[in-house]
Design a protein around this motif. Structure first.
Motif, PDB file in Angstrom:
ATOM      1  N   UNK A  92       0.859  -1.180   0.000  1.00 33.35           N
ATOM      2  CA  UNK A  92       0.000   0.000   0.000  1.00 33.35           C
ATOM      3  C   UNK A  92       0.891   1.224   0.000  1.00 33.35           C
ATOM      4  N   UNK A  93       0.560   2.179  -0.856  1.00 38.92           N
ATOM      5  CA  UNK A  93       1.367   3.393  -0.985  1.00 38.92           C
ATOM      6  C   UNK A  93       0.524   4.610  -0.609  1.00 38.92           C
ATOM      7  N   UNK A  94       1.119   5.477   0.201  1.00 39.88           N
ATOM      8  CA  UNK A  94       0.418   6.665   0.659  1.00 39.88           C
ATOM      9  C   UNK A  94       1.153   7.922   0.224  1.00 39.88           C
ATOM     10  N   UNK A  95       0.404   8.827  -0.364  1.00 38.95           N
ATOM     11  CA  UNK A  95       0.895  10.165  -0.643  1.00 38.95           C
ATOM     12  C   UNK A  95       0.529  11.022   0.569  1.00 38.95           C
ATOM     13  N   UNK A  96       1.472  11.809   1.039  1.00 40.09           N
ATOM     14  CA  UNK A  96       1.287  12.526   2.302  1.00 40.09           C
ATOM     15  C   UNK A  96       1.723  13.975   2.144  1.00 40.09           C
ATOM     16  N   UNK A  97       0.992  14.886   2.750  1.00 41.41           N
ATOM     17  CA  UNK A  97       1.382  16.284   2.784  1.00 41.41           C
ATOM     18  C   UNK A  97       1.531  16.719   4.233  1.00 41.41           C
ATOM     19  N   UNK A  98       2.527  17.517   4.467  1.00 45.97           N
ATOM     20  CA  UNK A  98       2.722  18.093   5.792  1.00 45.97           C
ATOM     21  C   UNK A  98       1.857  19.354   5.875  1.00 45.97           C
ATOM     22  N   UNK A  99       0.836  19.305   6.718  1.00 49.63           N
ATOM     23  CA  UNK A  99      -0.077  20.446   6.795  1.00 49.63           C
ATOM     24  C   UNK A  99       0.461  21.542   7.698  1.00 49.63           C
ATOM     25  N   UNK A 100       1.636  21.303   8.236  1.00 48.99           N
ATOM     26  CA  UNK A 100       2.235  22.332   9.075  1.00 48.99           C
ATOM     27  C   UNK A 100       2.702  21.745  10.387  1.00 48.99           C
ATOM     28  N   UNK A 101       3.893  22.038  10.753  1.00 53.97           N
ATOM     29  CA  UNK A 101       4.453  21.582  12.024  1.00 53.97           C
ATOM     30  C   UNK A 101       4.350  20.070  12.187  1.00 53.97           C
ATOM     31  N   UNK A 102       4.648  19.388  11.128  1.00 52.22           N
ATOM     32  CA  UNK A 102       4.714  17.926  11.130  1.00 52.22           C
ATOM     33  C   UNK A 102       3.360  17.232  11.291  1.00 52.22           C
ATOM     34  N   UNK A 103       2.278  17.941  11.115  1.00 50.42           N
ATOM     35  CA  UNK A 103       0.971  17.279  11.105  1.00 50.42           C
ATOM     36  C   UNK A 103       0.739  16.741   9.697  1.00 50.42           C
TER      37      UNK A 103
END
Lengths: 112, 118
Positions: free
Chosen positions: A88-99
């Motif tokens: 399983x592959x996840x695309x991830x964005x940092x919404x700020x301060x490592x969240x």
């Protein structure tokens, strides 16, 4: 608000053929983007990350991703799939301060 | 290198009991840690931000009385699932931001804890 959309919930490829996993992002500023992989019943492993340096990012195991601002995309590619890439592959964005905000995931199946 | 551990790796409990999951940062201090939840074959959802010395910050829709978070020290955060029910069965993952002098800007994820409530 930051978000990512993974366009395919499942992708099947034959062993030795290219892999393309698609991810679009939404961000009001230049985001930090990541691709993680999760093998069955395992934790997360970082494949690669984009943090506003080079737009073409090379990761581990032959994976790479290209940040395209004009298309708001960050697709993950690999020239030749291996059986061990099934995961399983996840695309991830940092919404700020490592969240981290995770995409819904793409399950990659590699056919022999 | 910096590592985040979780204990236990899996736990099975009866409905109505409480379960505590520990998240430890090894070899570095973490004033902030994050707790995620992953339902079977689904993505990870951020539950809360654990803050050392102060109250946790919960994401919208997460019951703070149900999921008690305590950041007791600079290396330990705990998540307690109170009065667990079968719908709480899930994979719980914690993470910690890298130390300032760590040479990286990527979070460290724990290996996860699989909770099964019977």
């Amino acid at each position: 608000a930051q978000s990512v959309t993974q366009l395919d919930s499942h992708v099947s490829v034959s062993e030795g053929t290219p892999v393309l996993l698609r991810c679009n992002y939404s961000s009001s500023y230049s985001p930090s983007l990541f691709w993680y992989v999760q093998h069955p019943n395992k934790g997360l492993q970082l494949l690669l990350k984009y943090t506003s340096a080079a737009t073409l990012v090379k990761g581990i195991n032959g994976f790479e991703a290209e940040f395209k601002k004009s298309e708001t995309s960050f697709h993950l590619t690999k020239p030749s799939a291996h059986m061990s890439d099934a995961a399983e592959y996840f695309c991830v964005v940092d919404s700020g301060t490592y969240k981290y905000i995770f995409g819904t995931g793409t399950r990659l199946k590699v056919l022999a | 290198g910096a590592v985040v551990s979780q204990h236990p790796s899996w736990v099975i409990c009866k409905s109505g009991t409480s379960v505590k999951i520990e998240c430890r940062s090894l070899d570095f201090q973490a004033t902030t840690m994050f707790w995620y939840r992953q339902f079977p074959k689904q993505s990870l959802m951020l539950m809360a931000t654990s803050n050392e010395g102060s109250k946790a910050t919960y994401e919208q829709g997460v019951e703070k009385d149900k999921f008690l978070i305590n950041h007791a020290s600079l290396t330990l955060s705990t998540l307690t699932v109170t009065s667990a029910h079968p719908e709480d069965s899930s994979f719980y993952i914690c993470s910690a931001p890298p130390p300032l002098a760590g040479g990286t800007d990527t979070q460290y994820f724990g290996p996860g804890t699989r909770l099964t409530v019977l």
